[in-house]
Design an enzyme around this catalytic site. Structure first.
Site, PDB file in Angstrom:
ATOM      1  N   GLU A 101       0.856  -1.194   0.000  1.00 27.92           N
ATOM      2  CA  GLU A 101       0.000   0.000   0.000  1.00 27.92           C
ATOM      3  C   GLU A 101       0.892   1.244   0.000  1.00 27.92           C
ATOM      4  O   GLU A 101       1.760   1.390   0.861  1.00 27.92           O
ATOM      5  CB  GLU A 101      -0.886   0.033   1.254  1.00 27.92           C
ATOM      6  CG  GLU A 101      -2.011  -0.974   1.256  1.00 27.92           C
ATOM      7  CD  GLU A 101      -3.252  -0.499   0.483  1.00 27.92           C
ATOM      8  OE1 GLU A 101      -3.223   0.620  -0.084  1.00 27.92           O
ATOM      9  OE2 GLU A 101      -4.236  -1.262   0.466  1.00 27.92           O
ATOM     10  N   HIS A 175      -3.853  -3.334  -8.281  1.00 31.01           N
ATOM     11  CA  HIS A 175      -5.148  -3.793  -7.786  1.00 31.01           C
ATOM     12  C   HIS A 175      -6.203  -3.642  -8.883  1.00 31.01           C
ATOM     13  O   HIS A 175      -7.130  -4.447  -8.997  1.00 31.01           O
ATOM     14  CB  HIS A 175      -5.531  -2.961  -6.543  1.00 31.01           C
ATOM     15  CG  HIS A 175      -6.532  -3.620  -5.654  1.00 31.01           C
ATOM     16  ND1 HIS A 175      -7.069  -2.989  -4.565  1.00 31.01           N
ATOM     17  CD2 HIS A 175      -7.092  -4.850  -5.689  1.00 31.01           C
ATOM     18  CE1 HIS A 175      -7.927  -3.814  -3.974  1.00 31.01           C
ATOM     19  NE2 HIS A 175      -7.955  -4.951  -4.630  1.00 31.01           N
ATOM     20  N   ASP A 185      -7.090   1.606  -8.012  1.00 33.16           N
ATOM     21  CA  ASP A 185      -5.727   1.855  -7.541  1.00 33.16           C
ATOM     22  C   ASP A 185      -4.765   0.814  -8.105  1.00 33.16           C
ATOM     23  O   ASP A 185      -5.180  -0.312  -8.373  1.00 33.16           O
ATOM     24  CB  ASP A 185      -5.687   1.838  -5.997  1.00 33.16           C
ATOM     25  CG  ASP A 185      -6.046   0.472  -5.394  1.00 33.16           C
ATOM     26  OD1 ASP A 185      -7.090  -0.079  -5.780  1.00 33.16           O
ATOM     27  OD2 ASP A 185      -5.273  -0.027  -4.567  1.00 33.16           O
TER      28      ASP A 185
END
Ligand SMILES: [Zn+2]
Length: 277
Positions: A101, A175, A185
């Site tokens: 992330e 993703h 994203d």
């Protein structure tokens, strides 16, 4: 960077900070590396959220805009980052992938007062690019950029991961690749092709060396926030300035200015005013 016992270590041998995520699954053998953005503020805030009881999600690494890396799940355990997903005949990629992330607001809304995140946080114009998501190629939208320290930290961490777990270039995905229609994203602000190339060191033959161009325009060249004259200029590049090409969109190229040998401000320029070398 190095990996030992499925934990990440800095080049000097110091372990990357570990803040255990609440939700994780069983043992996995990673075959894919999935890139995300948090749609959030600081990496710290996201990491604390994943470490709390309210979160229904987690990731192996969270990387801040300043390049700080926080590990939250060991690389041989499943993190809850992919959700409902499918790729190459595999469904539910949490059971076979590592998730990173990146702290980033992602898609921004634009109004008379400028750009802001979904929470209403203002994002300065120099941190914004305009680009079309490949799911919606007809729509130019505003996205937060990924600053150089964050990009470099992500490349370094990913290099260690793909080397240790034997993940090939085709196994590095967004993703938005594995959950299209549901996820956007890391989006067009994250140049996934360039990321794959830098992570896997593709181009030992020289074909993928960074493309360096020199600005040839006596009055300078506007570095714009999007691909077109109607996008505001972020900076005037001097005649003779050197830039590295990140991505080409027709005549408009996304570039980073090279200052002291490092990638600095990025934005779009018209390629007519660039000369190779
Ligand atoms: Zn995601």
């Amino acid at each position: 960077m190095l990996i030992h016992s499925h934990r990440l270590f800095a080049e000097g041998g110091a372990p990357v900070r570990f803040l255990q995520a609440t939700h994780q699954g069983g043992t996995i053998r990673p075959r894919f590396l999935i890139m995300h953005y948090t749609a959030g503020g600081s990496a710290e805030a996201t990491a604390r959220y994943f470490a709390g009881s309210a979160a229904r999600a987690s990731a192996h690494l969270v990387i801040g805009r300043d390049g700080e890396i926080i590990q939250q799940v060991a690389f041989d355990r499943a993190a809850w980052h992919a959700g409902k997903s499918r790729w190459a005949g595999v469904t539910g990629l949490n059971s076979c992938s590592i998730g990173i992330e990146l702290a980033n607001w992602g898609l921004l809304s634009s109004g008379p007062k400028g750009h802001c995140s979904w929470t209403g946080a203002a994002v300065e114009p120099e941190r914004v690019i305009f680009a079309a998501h490949r799911h919606t190629p007809e729509r130019q939208q505003a996205w937060e950029i990924f600053p150089a320290p964050q990009w470099q930290a992500a490349v370094a961490a990913a290099q260690a991961i793909v080397a240790v777990y034997g993940i090939g270039e085709a196994g590095i995905l967004g993703h938005d690749d594995i959950a299209p229609g549901r996820k956007i994203d890391p989006g067009p602000g994250f140049a996934l092709d360039r990321f794959r190339a830098e992570v896997t060191g593709r181009g030992g033959d020289g074909a993928e060396e960074p493309e360096i161009f020199t600005v040839r325009s006596p009055s300078g060249l506007n570095l714009r926030s999007g691909p077109g004259l109607y996008h505001p200029a972020r900076k005037l590049l001097a005649d003779g300035a050197r830039v590295q090409v990140i991505e080409r969109q027709g005549q408009w190229w996304l570039v980073s200015e090279i200052v002291d040998g490092r990638a600095d401000a990025s934005g779009y320029v018209h390629s007519h005013w660039l000369q190779a070398g």
